[in-house]
Write a protein that holds these residues in place. Structure first.
Motif, PDB file in Angstrom:
ATOM      1  N   ILE A  26       0.843  -1.212   0.000  1.00  0.00           N
ATOM      2  CA  ILE A  26       0.000   0.000   0.000  1.00  0.00           C
ATOM      3  C   ILE A  26       0.872   1.254   0.000  1.00  0.00           C
ATOM      4  CG2 ILE A  26      -1.809   1.275   1.195  1.00  0.00           C
ATOM      5  CD1 ILE A  26      -2.715  -1.358   2.461  1.00  0.00           C
TER       6      ILE A  26
ATOM      7  N   LEU B  93       2.246   2.556  -3.442  1.00  0.00           N
ATOM      8  CA  LEU B  93       1.322   3.122  -4.421  1.00  0.00           C
ATOM      9  C   LEU B  93       0.682   4.377  -3.831  1.00  0.00           C
ATOM     10  CD1 LEU B  93      -0.384  -0.271  -5.318  1.00  0.00           C
ATOM     11  CD2 LEU B  93       1.434   0.881  -6.591  1.00  0.00           C
ATOM     12  N   SER B  94       0.256   5.259  -4.690  1.00  0.00           N
ATOM     13  CA  SER B  94      -0.398   6.475  -4.205  1.00  0.00           C
ATOM     14  C   SER B  94      -1.896   6.240  -4.080  1.00  0.00           C
ATOM     15  CB  SER B  94      -0.143   7.629  -5.174  1.00  0.00           C
ATOM     16  OG  SER B  94      -0.830   7.398  -6.383  1.00  0.00           O
ATOM     17  N   GLU B  95      -2.537   7.053  -3.260  1.00  0.00           N
ATOM     18  CA  GLU B  95      -3.995   6.996  -3.133  1.00  0.00           C
ATOM     19  C   GLU B  95      -4.613   7.222  -4.512  1.00  0.00           C
ATOM     20  OE1 GLU B  95      -6.576   9.394  -3.347  1.00  0.00           O
ATOM     21  OE2 GLU B  95      -8.063   8.041  -2.488  1.00  0.00           O
TER      22      GLU B  95
ATOM     23  N   LEU C 217      -4.144   4.145  -6.761  1.00  0.00           N
ATOM     24  CA  LEU C 217      -5.070   3.074  -6.384  1.00  0.00           C
ATOM     25  C   LEU C 217      -6.482   3.377  -6.865  1.00  0.00           C
ATOM     26  CD1 LEU C 217      -3.893   2.294  -2.732  1.00  0.00           C
ATOM     27  CD2 LEU C 217      -3.852   0.717  -4.662  1.00  0.00           C
ATOM     28  N   THR C 218      -6.864   4.632  -6.750  1.00  0.00           N
ATOM     29  CA  THR C 218      -8.206   5.019  -7.190  1.00  0.00           C
ATOM     30  C   THR C 218      -8.339   4.860  -8.699  1.00  0.00           C
ATOM     31  OG1 THR C 218      -8.511   6.513  -5.328  1.00  0.00           O
ATOM     32  CG2 THR C 218      -9.851   6.943  -7.287  1.00  0.00           C
TER      33      THR C 218
ATOM     34  N   PHE D  92      -8.026   0.862  -9.400  1.00  0.00           N
ATOM     35  CA  PHE D  92      -9.035  -0.043  -8.835  1.00  0.00           C
ATOM     36  C   PHE D  92     -10.338   0.658  -8.439  1.00  0.00           C
ATOM     37  CE2 PHE D  92      -4.817  -1.687  -7.607  1.00  0.00           C
ATOM     38  CZ  PHE D  92      -4.835  -2.857  -8.341  1.00  0.00           C
ATOM     39  N   GLY D  93     -10.230   1.840  -7.887  1.00  0.00           N
ATOM     40  CA  GLY D  93     -11.423   2.503  -7.370  1.00  0.00           C
ATOM     41  C   GLY D  93     -12.173   1.588  -6.430  1.00  0.00           C
TER      42      GLY D  93
ATOM     43  N   TRP E  26       4.559   8.987  -1.306  1.00  0.00           N
ATOM     44  CA  TRP E  26       4.385   9.413   0.088  1.00  0.00           C
ATOM     45  C   TRP E  26       5.232   8.568   1.041  1.00  0.00           C
ATOM     46  CZ3 TRP E  26       1.703   6.062   3.556  1.00  0.00           C
ATOM     47  CH2 TRP E  26       0.999   5.010   2.959  1.00  0.00           C
TER      48      TRP E  26
ATOM     49  N   ARG F 112     -17.618   7.789   1.072  1.00  0.00           N
ATOM     50  CA  ARG F 112     -17.371   6.447   0.529  1.00  0.00           C
ATOM     51  C   ARG F 112     -15.931   6.049   0.838  1.00  0.00           C
ATOM     52  NH1 ARG F 112     -13.467   7.873  -1.631  1.00  0.00           N
ATOM     53  NH2 ARG F 112     -12.924   8.657  -3.691  1.00  0.00           N
TER      54      ARG F 112
ATOM     55  N   SER G 122     -12.400   4.742  -0.028  1.00  0.00           N
ATOM     56  CA  SER G 122     -11.550   4.721  -1.225  1.00  0.00           C
ATOM     57  C   SER G 122     -10.835   3.378  -1.339  1.00  0.00           C
ATOM     58  CB  SER G 122     -10.510   5.835  -1.124  1.00  0.00           C
ATOM     59  OG  SER G 122      -9.547   5.503  -0.145  1.00  0.00           O
ATOM     60  N   ALA G 123     -10.204   3.152  -2.481  1.00  0.00           N
ATOM     61  CA  ALA G 123      -9.411   1.928  -2.665  1.00  0.00           C
ATOM     62  C   ALA G 123      -8.341   1.810  -1.579  1.00  0.00           C
ATOM     63  CB  ALA G 123      -8.762   1.926  -4.050  1.00  0.00           C
ATOM     64  N   GLN G 124      -7.704   2.935  -1.243  1.00  0.00           N
ATOM     65  CA  GLN G 124      -6.664   2.877  -0.200  1.00  0.00           C
ATOM     66  C   GLN G 124      -7.277   2.552   1.161  1.00  0.00           C
ATOM     67  OE1 GLN G 124      -4.491   6.395   1.447  1.00  0.00           O
ATOM     68  NE2 GLN G 124      -2.751   5.589   0.320  1.00  0.00           N
TER      69      GLN G 124
ATOM     70  N   ALA H 237      -7.978  -1.038   1.179  1.00  0.00           N
ATOM     71  CA  ALA H 237      -6.718  -1.795   1.217  1.00  0.00           C
ATOM     72  C   ALA H 237      -6.203  -1.934   2.658  1.00  0.00           C
ATOM     73  CB  ALA H 237      -5.676  -1.116   0.336  1.00  0.00           C
ATOM     74  N   PHE H 238      -6.184  -0.852   3.384  1.00  0.00           N
ATOM     75  CA  PHE H 238      -5.703  -0.941   4.773  1.00  0.00           C
ATOM     76  C   PHE H 238      -6.597  -1.866   5.604  1.00  0.00           C
ATOM     77  CE2 PHE H 238      -3.138   2.976   4.030  1.00  0.00           C
ATOM     78  CZ  PHE H 238      -1.941   2.505   4.537  1.00  0.00           C
TER      79      PHE H 238
ATOM     80  N   VAL I 247      -5.807  -5.498   4.804  1.00  0.00           N
ATOM     81  CA  VAL I 247      -4.595  -5.958   5.504  1.00  0.00           C
ATOM     82  C   VAL I 247      -4.953  -6.409   6.920  1.00  0.00           C
ATOM     83  CG1 VAL I 247      -2.417  -5.207   6.536  1.00  0.00           C
ATOM     84  CG2 VAL I 247      -2.944  -4.602   4.171  1.00  0.00           C
TER      85      VAL I 247
END
Lengths: 375, 375
Positions: A232, A235-237, A240-241, A244-245, A324, B179, B181-183, B186-187, B190
């Motif tokens: 995670i 990759l950047s937010e 990822l959006t 994958f969104g 980041w 909503r 987000s993908a990030q 993701a967390f 995990v």
């Protein structure tokens, strides 16, 4: 007298005759350094470029990985006619000590006849570089045309400049940092705890459980979780959006269960599981520890500029705007220290939506910067 | 006819007579809702404020936690003379369904006579709100003066506005999002994988292993790792650097080992371990799932503004400049949607070095905003 490298089925391996002194005060006997080379060393041995790999990387920078069969990890950058042109340069890449692709690490046999496991000494980035210096010595190369690295590879390039600055003409540091921040350490500690919490880790003593392959029988579940968490941060937010969104994985509606409903879940699970096929959990512990210990200013009396007073190398720093993990501010800190030590430095922040991983991905701007610097 | 709450040693608990319908299409029978109240309901029942708690929060907003003995989680905001003044308002806070502090969740007894474990239905934020509506009904309150929440509490406040908009006069949403987000997903993934990778999770069937306490005997190691990973997202890089930096923990030099050399490591380990004393791992799975499923626009035909067309409530949105879990851009998206639906909205980005957790910490600006809005 330098020892002679030996060719093995997995590529050349250098065995050091003398124990390698380590920052911990310990030393490591019987060190092996697995490496690859590309291109030809010229007559005056002035065209050698050392490429330093990242945390989970290896020496197969421009040739297929012997386990996964995947292409080398930087074929877009290294090869004939590429920005680091193997028609002109002799490119060396060695597996860092502590790792698991042929160089000495926790899965290696100790003098006791059993694998080191957690009796392997804790190493530092500078220790990794000491092993590389021994390799460069053995290859008869006095001075590297350049040392190049991204992420942890950049830390090694910085350590070369700081500790063996008269052995390099140039250093190219991409998406890296001069010290691990509290947040960097925190993410690594989550990974280490995930591995150590897995009962199959067994205090690092799991190598006899997997038969032929030392990676099997170990804490695969914990290592997969560690990789997921780390991934995670690569990759950047935004990336990822875009990638994958909230898209669902092979289904039209949420299942109201705990399967991987979302593509991002499926992707992360795959990243975690496939990682365990190619990496040793104890190596993950040792290398993350080395990265967390890295603080180049601390190594040089607390002042980063002082790390760079013993070299006349040229420097180039590259960061990515969506990284980041090691954000642009970290590269800027290094640039300021280099300026304070009287060094000219090229410093570029490149734009990419893909966060830290950008250094491994197609990026024309990066190609131009590397090609222009490695001249 | 509304059922009557029952007082238990841990506080009042409402038992619903009717099964609660769920977004999954299933329904949950025998629902219990544990809650706390502070202050007095006035004669016309117009002074009730519902506070919605975050992922690992509970109903003990302004009174000591019965397990840890620690003060309520928002005593700096809720109490006599505080910004949410219990001398004036009747404050309600209920444990969300799916949780483990007295409301129905995976550790509750199913009709089979054994704990639900993973047979508990997957719930959504809207399902949590449906349970809160049943509680408000049982208390005889037609309309809430305000619904207030930070983080996942903010999602519930948004869901109240979108689905029960005629039952609230105002909604205060702090450090939240419309909503995941993908990030964000993701967390959470995990964390879930860390729990499920722990052999003691045992498919969610571990409650008989711990004797009296359902939290014991379960996947404590996995849950601790999940909490550690999540905890990093609650703090900012800047806050971690200010609070811990690279300072060592009770030692003068690095140990060249895998103990918690750095303060940040020690802090994270403590956060992980102490969390397992007060939280149920299966609840962590269910509540993170509910958050990941949350997408208010998707619930309303894909257009966020349409979620807010059925309410005349006043709105206030607050974000924090260093919150990277639910950054200001998420609140801005909500503000734009509210404007598009014709609602006036107060929207403030406050400055704080402490990231997402800022909503729980001392912040005079937040106090002023809350006090000004809850008038």
């Amino acid at each position: 007298m330098a020892p002679t490298p030996e060719n093995t089925p997995a590529g050349p391996v250098l065995k050091l005759a003398q124990p390698l002194p380590l920052d911990s005060g310990r030393s490591l006997a019987g060190v092996q350094i697995a490496y690859e080379t590309y291109g030809n060393l010229n007559a005056d041995k002035s065209n050698a470029i050392l490429i330093c790999h990242a945390l989970t990387g290896d020496q197969h920078v421009a040739s297929p990985h012997p386990i996964t069969g995947k292409p080398g990890w930087w074929i877009r950058m290294v090869g004939p006619g590429m920005p680091i042109d193997t028609d002109r340069f002799f490119v060396i890449c060695s597996n860092v000590i502590g790792s698991c692709m042929g160089s000495s690490g926790p899965a290696s046999m100790a003098e006791s006849g059993a694998p080191y496991g957690m009796t392997f000494p804790v190493i530092t980035i500078r220790d990794m570089v000491r092993a590389q210096v021994a390799l460069v010595d053995a290859l008869g190369i006095g001075k590297l045309h350049a040392v190049v690295g991204g992420s942890m590879g950049g830390m090694q390039a910085l350590s070369w400049a700081a500790n063996f600055g008269d052995r390099i003409d140039a250093a190219l540091i991409i998406a890296s940092t001069s010290r691990h921040s509290a947040q960097n350490i925190a993410f690594h500690e989550v990974g280490r705890q995930a591995i150590m919490a897995d009962p199959k880790w067994n205090g690092g003593d799991y190598y006899s459980e997997g038969g032929e392959d030392p990676r099997k029988g170990g804490p695969e579940s914990g290592l997969a979780v560690a990789r997921m968490a780390a991934h995670i941060t690569y990759l950047s937010e935004q990336g990822l959006t875009e990638k994958f969104g909230r898209r669902l994985q092979d289904r039209d509606a949420k299942t109201f269960g705990f399967d991987a409903d979302f593509q991002i879940e499926s992707y992360l699970r795959y990243q975690g599981l496939s990682f365990t096929d190619r990496f040793d959990a104890n190596s993950y512990l040792y290398i993350t520890r080395a990265m967390d210990y890295f603080d180049l200013a601390e190594e040089h009396g607390g002042k980063l500029a002082d790390a760079f007073r013993g070299t006349k190398a040229r420097f180039c720093l590259v960061s990515f705007d969506t990284d980041w993990l090691y954000p642009t501010s970290e590269s800027r800190t290094i640039a300021h220290a280099l300026n304070a030590a009287g060094h000219p430095v090229s410093f570029m922040e490149l734009s990419s939506p893909f966060g830290h991983d950008s250094f491994l991905l197609d990026n024309d701007d990066l190609d131009r910067v590397v090609k222009g610097f490695i001249r």
